[in-house]
Enzyme design. Structure first.
Site, PDB file in Angstrom:
ATOM      1  N   ARG A  30       0.541  -1.699  -0.462  1.00 53.73           N
ATOM      2  CA  ARG A  30       0.231   0.291  -0.006  1.00 53.73           C
ATOM      3  C   ARG A  30       0.711   1.520   0.270  1.00 53.73           C
ATOM      4  O   ARG A  30       0.114   2.655   0.297  1.00 53.73           O
ATOM      5  CB  ARG A  30      -1.059   0.715   0.548  1.00 53.73           C
ATOM      6  CG  ARG A  30      -2.005  -1.412   1.023  1.00 53.73           C
ATOM      7  CD  ARG A  30      -2.915  -1.494   2.363  1.00 53.73           C
ATOM      8  NE  ARG A  30      -2.836  -0.196   3.372  1.00 53.73           N
ATOM      9  CZ  ARG A  30      -3.768  -0.368   4.886  1.00 53.73           C
ATOM     10  NH1 ARG A  30      -4.895  -0.582   3.842  1.00 53.73           N
ATOM     11  NH2 ARG A  30      -3.280   0.177   5.501  1.00 53.73           N
ATOM     12  N   ASP A  31       2.283   1.146   0.208  1.00 55.40           N
ATOM     13  CA  ASP A  31       3.065   2.284  -0.459  1.00 55.40           C
ATOM     14  C   ASP A  31       3.914   2.319  -1.074  1.00 55.40           C
ATOM     15  O   ASP A  31       5.808   2.294  -0.882  1.00 55.40           O
ATOM     16  CB  ASP A  31       3.578   2.991   1.161  1.00 55.40           C
ATOM     17  CG  ASP A  31       3.791   4.773   0.902  1.00 55.40           C
ATOM     18  OD1 ASP A  31       3.160   4.913   0.192  1.00 55.40           O
ATOM     19  OD2 ASP A  31       4.589   4.710   2.207  1.00 55.40           O
ATOM     20  N   LEU A  32       3.782   1.509  -2.649  1.00 55.58           N
ATOM     21  CA  LEU A  32       5.577   1.174  -3.143  1.00 55.58           C
ATOM     22  C   LEU A  32       5.531   2.327  -4.159  1.00 55.58           C
ATOM     23  O   LEU A  32       4.640   2.369  -4.652  1.00 55.58           O
ATOM     24  CB  LEU A  32       5.007   0.109  -4.213  1.00 55.58           C
ATOM     25  CG  LEU A  32       5.914  -0.424  -4.587  1.00 55.58           C
ATOM     26  CD1 LEU A  32       7.010  -1.440  -4.312  1.00 55.58           C
ATOM     27  CD2 LEU A  32       5.475  -1.585  -5.597  1.00 55.58           C
ATOM     28  N   ASN A  36      10.508   3.659  -0.847  1.00 54.66           N
ATOM     29  CA  ASN A  36      10.871   2.675   0.145  1.00 54.66           C
ATOM     30  C   ASN A  36      11.141   1.396  -0.919  1.00 54.66           C
ATOM     31  O   ASN A  36      11.062   0.596   0.228  1.00 54.66           O
ATOM     32  CB  ASN A  36       8.963   1.996   0.582  1.00 54.66           C
ATOM     33  CG  ASN A  36       8.211   3.528   1.378  1.00 54.66           C
ATOM     34  OD1 ASN A  36       8.988   3.840   1.934  1.00 54.66           O
ATOM     35  ND2 ASN A  36       6.938   3.236   1.183  1.00 54.66           N
TER      36      ASN A  36
END
Length: 188
Positions: A30-32, A36
């Site tokens: 959900r935060d690619l 990251n």
């Protein structure tokens, strides 16, 4: 810095490999996004920051994720986060944006400074413009990943299969570097 096409393929493959594993374990990141992803001394990718990740086969929590990194958020997530926050397809969209960044070395929508303008661009189907240096097979894959219709986006297994095909493994140097990386992955 400029990176060789073989290294870009390894990074793209490594991220898809980890995402395929996560999705097979019913975990959505959900935060690619590039922030990251770390690269080790061999320029092999490492995915981290699982703060927004969740197991999709667990009961819904009352906490709804409303926003991550806007340049990498899927349009359906921007429109209605509560309905799609556990869809694997939002990770695939983000992966497409991440690949755009990797291939062009340009942050998606970098010239748009207003949050409202960015939201309007994304939900109205606008996507970043490729630079002439991006090869056709990458444009095709990225375009599939960020397709407006989530059902038309590939799974990470499909992405891995595509990245292992001749259209990506098109030189001896790329084959050599890629096969070394796959050997490395097989020992992990």
């Amino acid at each position: 810095f400029l990176m060789f096409p073989s290294k870009k393929l390894v990074i793209a493959y490594g991220i898809a490999y980890v995402m395929n594993y996560l999705h097979s374990c019913h975990v959505i990141h959900r935060d690619l996004q590039p922030a990251n992803i770390c690269l080790d001394h061999s320029l092999y990718p490492l995915l981290y920051n699982f703060y927004f990740a969740r197991q999709t086969d667990q009961p819904e929590s009352s906490k709804i994720l409303k926003e991550t990194s806007l340049q990498f958020m899927a349009p359906e997530f921007i429109k209605n986060p509560s309905d799609v926050q556990n869809s694997f397809k939002i990770d695939v969209y983000s992966y497409g944006m991440l690949l755009f960044n990797l291939m062009t070395e340009i942050k998606p929508f970098e010239n748009i400074t207003s949050k409202e303008d960015l939201i309007n661009e994304v939900i109205n189907g606008k996507r970043p413009i490729f630079t002439p240096s991006v090869e056709e097979q990458w444009i095709e894959l990225i375009s599939k990943c960020w397709d407006e219709d989530p059902d038309k986006r590939p799974t990470f297994q499909m992405i891995l299969n595509d990245l292992e095909s001749e259209k990506f493994l098109n030189t001896k140097e790329i084959n050599l570097v890629f096969n070394q990386y796959k050997k490395y992955l097989s020992h992990k």
